[in-house]
Motif scaffolding. Structure first.
Motif, mmCIF file in Angstrom:
data_model
loop_
_atom_site.group_PDB
_atom_site.id
_atom_site.type_symbol
_atom_site.label_atom_id
_atom_site.label_comp_id
_atom_site.label_asym_id
_atom_site.label_seq_id
_atom_site.Cartn_x
_atom_site.Cartn_y
_atom_site.Cartn_z
ATOM 1 N N GLY A 172 0.774 -1.229 0.000
ATOM 2 C CA GLY A 172 0.000 0.000 0.000
ATOM 3 C C GLY A 172 0.807 1.282 0.000
ATOM 4 O O GLY A 172 0.255 2.355 0.265
ATOM 5 N N PHE A 173 2.103 1.224 -0.341
ATOM 6 C CA PHE A 173 2.932 2.438 -0.440
ATOM 7 C C PHE A 173 2.938 2.901 -1.901
ATOM 8 O O PHE A 173 3.979 2.932 -2.562
ATOM 9 N N PHE A 174 1.771 3.276 -2.396
ATOM 10 C CA PHE A 174 1.606 3.493 -3.830
ATOM 11 C C PHE A 174 2.419 4.664 -4.374
ATOM 12 O O PHE A 174 2.816 4.670 -5.539
ATOM 13 N N ASP A 175 2.691 5.668 -3.535
ATOM 14 C CA ASP A 175 3.471 6.813 -4.008
ATOM 15 C C ASP A 175 4.896 6.431 -4.378
ATOM 16 O O ASP A 175 5.540 7.092 -5.201
ATOM 17 N N VAL A 176 5.402 5.347 -3.786
ATOM 18 C CA VAL A 176 6.782 4.916 -4.056
ATOM 19 C C VAL A 176 6.932 4.408 -5.488
ATOM 20 O O VAL A 176 8.023 4.469 -6.066
ATOM 21 N N ILE A 177 5.839 3.935 -6.080
ATOM 22 C CA ILE A 177 5.901 3.429 -7.459
ATOM 23 C C ILE A 177 6.485 4.481 -8.396
ATOM 24 O O ILE A 177 7.302 4.176 -9.272
ATOM 25 N N TYR A 178 6.080 5.735 -8.206
ATOM 26 C CA TYR A 178 6.567 6.808 -9.080
ATOM 27 C C TYR A 178 8.080 7.000 -8.981
ATOM 28 O O TYR A 178 8.727 7.405 -9.950
ATOM 29 N N GLU A 179 8.649 6.697 -7.824
ATOM 30 C CA GLU A 179 10.096 6.848 -7.646
ATOM 31 C C GLU A 179 10.882 5.890 -8.542
ATOM 32 O O GLU A 179 12.024 6.160 -8.903
ATOM 33 N N THR A 180 10.264 4.747 -8.873
ATOM 34 C CA THR A 180 10.963 3.738 -9.676
ATOM 35 C C THR A 180 10.937 4.042 -11.171
ATOM 36 O O THR A 180 11.659 3.411 -11.947
ATOM 37 N N LEU A 181 10.099 4.977 -11.586
ATOM 38 C CA LEU A 181 9.930 5.268 -13.009
ATOM 39 C C LEU A 181 10.950 6.296 -13.479
ATOM 40 O O LEU A 181 10.697 7.494 -13.494
ATOM 41 N N ASN A 182 12.109 5.807 -13.845
ATOM 42 C CA ASN A 182 13.183 6.678 -14.329
ATOM 43 C C ASN A 182 14.150 5.865 -15.176
ATOM 44 O O ASN A 182 14.062 4.635 -15.231
ATOM 45 N N ILE A 183 15.075 6.560 -15.838
ATOM 46 C CA ILE A 183 16.129 5.872 -16.604
ATOM 47 C C ILE A 183 17.500 6.357 -16.128
ATOM 48 O O ILE A 183 18.451 6.462 -16.909
ATOM 49 N N ASP A 184 17.611 6.649 -14.826
ATOM 50 C CA ASP A 184 18.865 7.169 -14.272
ATOM 51 C C ASP A 184 20.041 6.230 -14.503
ATOM 52 O O ASP A 184 21.164 6.680 -14.781
ATOM 53 N N PHE A 185 19.813 4.927 -14.370
ATOM 54 C CA PHE A 185 20.888 3.957 -14.561
ATOM 55 C C PHE A 185 21.462 4.079 -15.974
ATOM 56 O O PHE A 185 22.682 4.110 -16.171
ATOM 57 N N MET A 186 20.589 4.149 -16.960
ATOM 58 C CA MET A 186 21.028 4.240 -18.352
ATOM 59 C C MET A 186 21.742 5.562 -18.613
ATOM 60 O O MET A 186 22.742 5.610 -19.334
ATOM 61 N N LYS A 187 21.244 6.648 -17.993
ATOM 62 C CA LYS A 187 21.897 7.955 -18.158
ATOM 63 C C LYS A 187 23.327 7.922 -17.614
ATOM 64 O O LYS A 187 24.254 8.467 -18.231
ATOM 65 N N ALA A 188 23.498 7.272 -16.477
ATOM 66 C CA ALA A 188 24.834 7.179 -15.873
ATOM 67 C C ALA A 188 25.774 6.386 -16.778
ATOM 68 O O ALA A 188 26.929 6.791 -17.002
ATOM 69 N N CYS A 189 25.286 5.259 -17.299
ATOM 70 C CA CYS A 189 26.128 4.432 -18.169
ATOM 71 C C CYS A 189 26.477 5.151 -19.466
ATOM 72 O O CYS A 189 27.616 5.077 -19.951
#
Length: 455
Positions: free
Chosen positions: A264-281
């Motif tokens: 039920g921590f639904f707001d946390v889902i939005y935190e996972t939606l990114n491509i930061d890993f790919m940007k770093a690489c």
């Protein structure tokens, strides 16, 4: 519900009439059909299964071909897929069966993120990296999120081998009663990552789970990625004593999304939606720093506990991690959720990038990654102790993987994380089954070669 599996099991326990009646009821739980149609389906399933039993009576060689070597240890008992000691052991056995001697630069025995082959061209050596990941099993009801996160996972596995992804492929299986819209939603999740990263989807396959034999709407799938490089891969085995360890901020992927949904921590889902890993690489690749990096990996397989153990086992080196630094590099909202739920942040996938390199190179990496808006910092160093260790202000202890990754759903907490008392006995059974599989493979390969030679 697997009708074939149900019938195979029940025919050993009850007479055919009782099995048929039970199957009719099960079918009607899933399908809105009359009893007559359900009876025809049940009869067909039972007849097909009974026909397969005859293989054991007629052809000895065929019987050996179609039967599999039983370990008498189940997936759940061994913790396969749960990113712990049991899972790692089984994956090593799979790697031994898969080994193609002399044909790979990085093969499955390395337990690395992706596999690499080298091919020659008029432009010099080209290293081709391949990786594949399966959708998180608890995201079947949330296809977009499942597709999004599994695609990121496949691309991560290519990037950390020092390759630039050039293609995405998708294999999608939906059970017989699944709504076709699930296919589209999953593909939209895959396509979202494709558009954000500029890596095209080039091929795919769509089938039903178990064909007509499986009832329900379970979605299972995998996404693969292909990458190329003109430099040798940044495999884990290249790490050296004295290297420093960098880590980017992790916000999690499929595992953290699952945790958030089912608690039920639904707001946390939005935190996972990114491509930061790919940007770093991409920043590291564009800065021309790959050749100077000794190893890269993503913090996924059972969290830092699992990855550190696997890298240490592969390299024979030790790793010293700073606990406070690591926690500083976990997304604050994700960390808050894990703490509230009493889930070990070191035992779950947080999807951070970990880079192992000489200190002077690390300074350049920090600079280029920070410039693209991704948080990164030192979290430790490599030594010759042969074990991964975790240091905090008050203590230093060996970082050990659990039998399963940290329990991040209620059902996982019920299953537990403790190593079974008969784990060593289970390992021996699994090992023997793997050896039988290798023996069978060798026998069939030799048989086919003799047949081809005789033509």
């Amino acid at each position: 519900m697997d009708m074939e599996g149900f019938v195979r099991k029940m025919l050993k326990q009850e007479n055919e009439r009782k099995v048929k009646n039970k199957l009719i009821n099960r079918i009607r739980e899933f399908k809105e059909i009359d009893k007559e149609k359900a009876a025809k389906l049940a009869s067909a399933v039972i007849e097909e299964v009974k026909n397969t039993f005859k293989i054991n009576e007629e052809d000895k060689e065929l019987k050996e071909l179609v039967k599999y070597p039983k370990a008498n240890v189940t997936m759940g008992e061994m913790g396969v897929g749960s990113r712990g000691k049991g899972d790692f052991f089984v994956h090593r056995k799979i790697a031994e069966i898969s080994l193609s001697k002399g044909k790979t630069v990085v093969d499955p025995t390395s337990q690395d993120d992706g596999g690499v082959v080298k091919t020659e061209s008029k432009f010099g050596n080209i290293y081709v990296t391949t990786a594949i990941d399966g959708i998180h099993s608890r995201l079947s009801e949330y296809p977009f999120l499942g597709g999004f996160h599994v695609t990121r996972a496949a691309l991560r596995d290519v990037y950390v081998m020092g390759a630039k992804p050039i293609a995405i492929i998708s294999d999608l299986h939906l059970a017989d009663d699944g709504d076709v819209g699930k296919l589209f939603d999953f593909t939209a999740g895959v396509s979202a990552v494709s558009e954000l990263t500029g890596v095209p989807i080039t091929a795919g396959s769509t089938l039903r789970v178990g064909g007509d034999m499986v009832l329900g709407d379970r979605l299972v799938s995998a996404v693969g990625a292909v990458g190329i490089s003109n430099t040798a891969p940044t495999a884990r085995k290249k790490a050296e004593v004295g290297d420093k360890i960098l880590m980017t901020e992790g916000s999690g992927g499929g595992t953290i999304t699952t945790t958030a949904i089912y608690h039920g921590f639904f707001d946390v889902i939005y935190e996972t939606l990114n491509i930061d890993f790919m940007k770093a690489c991409e920043a590291i690749i564009n800065a021309g720093l790959l050749n100077e990096i000794h190893a890269m990996t993503d913090i996924t397989n059972g969290g830092l506990r699992g990855d550190a153990h696997e890298i240490s086992s592969t390299t024979g080196l030790g790793f010293v991690f700073n606990k406070e630094k690591i926690f500083d590099l976990i997304n604050p909202r994700v960390l808050e959720m894990l703490n509230k739920l009493d889930i070990d942040p070191l035992g779950v996938s947080i999807d951070s990038l970990m880079v192992i390199a000489p200190k002077d190179v690390c300074e350049e990496i920090k600079d280029v990654v920070s410039k693209v808006g991704v948080k990164i910092d030192y979290v430790g160093y490599v030594d010759d102790s042969g074990v991964p260790k975790l240091k905090s202000k008050n203590e230093e202890k060996i970082l050990k993987p659990l039998f399963r990754e940290a329990a991040y759903t209620k059902i996982k907490k019920v299953v537990g994380e403790k190593t079974p008392e008969d784990f060593e006995e289970m390992k021996e059974k699994v090992k023997n089954a793997a050896l039988k599989a290798i023996k069978k493979k060798n026998k069939i390969v030799e048989m086919i070669r003799k047949k081809e030679h005789g033509r």
